[in-house]
Design a protein around this motif. Structure first.
Motif, mmCIF file in Angstrom:
data_model
loop_
_atom_site.group_PDB
_atom_site.id
_atom_site.type_symbol
_atom_site.label_atom_id
_atom_site.label_comp_id
_atom_site.label_asym_id
_atom_site.label_seq_id
_atom_site.Cartn_x
_atom_site.Cartn_y
_atom_site.Cartn_z
ATOM 1 N N LYS A 1 0.738 -3.092 -1.509
ATOM 2 C CA LYS A 1 1.135 -2.601 -0.188
ATOM 3 C C LYS A 1 -0.004 -1.868 0.514
ATOM 4 O O LYS A 1 0.210 -1.251 1.549
ATOM 5 N N HIS A 2 -1.183 -1.929 -0.056
ATOM 6 C CA HIS A 2 -2.325 -1.207 0.489
ATOM 7 C C HIS A 2 -3.507 -2.138 0.717
ATOM 8 O O HIS A 2 -3.602 -3.192 0.109
ATOM 9 N N GLN B 1 -7.468 -1.917 0.144
ATOM 10 C CA GLN B 1 -8.475 -1.126 -0.555
ATOM 11 C C GLN B 1 -9.772 -1.285 0.212
ATOM 12 O O GLN B 1 -10.286 -2.400 0.353
ATOM 13 N N GLU C 1 -4.280 9.118 3.335
ATOM 14 C CA GLU C 1 -3.421 9.645 2.281
ATOM 15 C C GLU C 1 -2.129 10.232 2.849
ATOM 16 O O GLU C 1 -1.068 10.140 2.235
ATOM 17 N N CYS D 1 0.413 7.613 3.145
ATOM 18 C CA CYS D 1 0.960 7.276 1.825
ATOM 19 C C CYS D 1 1.980 8.330 1.402
ATOM 20 O O CYS D 1 3.048 7.993 0.893
ATOM 21 N N LEU D 2 1.665 9.592 1.630
ATOM 22 C CA LEU D 2 2.580 10.682 1.301
ATOM 23 C C LEU D 2 3.892 10.520 2.063
ATOM 24 O O LEU D 2 4.974 10.638 1.504
ATOM 25 N N GLY E 1 5.981 7.900 0.536
ATOM 26 C CA GLY E 1 6.438 8.140 -0.820
ATOM 27 C C GLY E 1 5.455 7.778 -1.914
ATOM 28 O O GLY E 1 5.768 7.868 -3.090
ATOM 29 N N CYS E 2 4.269 7.353 -1.562
ATOM 30 C CA CYS E 2 3.242 7.121 -2.575
ATOM 31 C C CYS E 2 2.080 8.057 -2.262
ATOM 32 O O CYS E 2 2.003 8.619 -1.182
ATOM 33 N N ARG E 3 1.209 8.240 -3.201
ATOM 34 C CA ARG E 3 0.114 9.187 -2.986
ATOM 35 C C ARG E 3 -1.180 8.657 -3.595
ATOM 36 O O ARG E 3 -1.208 8.249 -4.733
ATOM 37 N N HIS E 4 -2.208 8.711 -2.808
ATOM 38 C CA HIS E 4 -3.533 8.283 -3.246
ATOM 39 C C HIS E 4 -4.517 9.393 -2.943
ATOM 40 O O HIS E 4 -4.353 10.132 -1.992
ATOM 41 N N HIS E 5 -5.540 9.476 -3.736
ATOM 42 C CA HIS E 5 -6.534 10.527 -3.577
ATOM 43 C C HIS E 5 -7.820 9.960 -3.009
ATOM 44 O O HIS E 5 -8.169 8.820 -3.254
ATOM 45 N N ARG F 1 -2.448 2.272 3.487
ATOM 46 C CA ARG F 1 -1.144 1.613 3.408
ATOM 47 C C ARG F 1 -0.980 0.660 4.587
ATOM 48 O O ARG F 1 -1.226 1.029 5.729
#
Length: 165
Positions: free
Chosen positions: A58-59, A61, A89, A92-93, A96-100, A114
């Motif tokens: 769903k992202h 990169q 980010e 994403c938050l 409901g998802c989280r990436h750094h 996303r």
């Protein structure tokens, strides 16, 4: 055009006033700030980086490699790239998802964007603006993200090459 051998990874070639590129990279298309960006594409940026975009679930990169380009490795630019990562980010938050924000020695920058959040071209243009010293697009993206998702965490000092928590 000059060439130099940098050991096992070489030879690298300098051309068009860009940092040295590996011989297999010299034919990559030069990404124009108002040009198109394709998923699955690899480009040379105006600031001398190599930008790669690929689909990952769903992202998207997005990886930006500034190997051989010390002008892009300043603390100020690193902080701006981290803020750009925070803008992605935040979406994403919100979903409901989280990436750094990722950095490998501040030479390789990787972002998870996303799909359906920030438009790819808008995100890439902000990255190109950072390369050229303009922080306004990043500020706008971060402001828009915070309007949607609330305040995103700010990164403080961190160890070289680690991810923010």
């Amino acid at each position: 055009m000059t060439s130099e051998d940098r050991g096992a990874a070489g030879p690298y070639t300098e051309y068009d006033n860009l940092p040295a590129l590996h011989a297999r990279e010299k034919d990559l298309p030069l990404l124009h700030p108002y040009g198109t960006v394709e998923v699955g594409g690899r480009y040379v940026t105006p600031g001398g980086g190599r930008l790669t975009v690929r689909k990952d679930g769903k992202h998207l990169q997005i990886t930006l490699d500034h190997l051989g380009c010390p002008a892009q490795l300043t603390p100020e630019k690193t902080a701006l790239f981290e803020r750009l990562g925070l803008a992605a980010e935040g979406h994403c938050l919100h979903a409901g998802c989280r990436h750094h924000v990722a950095a490998a020695g501040e030479v390789l920058r990787s972002f998870a964007l996303r799909t359906g959040s920030i438009e790819l071209i808008t995100f890439v243009r902000a990255a190109l603006a950072i390369e050229l010293g303009d922080e306004r697009p990043v500020d706008r993206l971060l402001k828009d993200t915070e309007a949607l998702a609330g305040p995103v965490r700010r990164t403080g000092p961190k160890e070289h090459g680690s991810t923010a928590d």
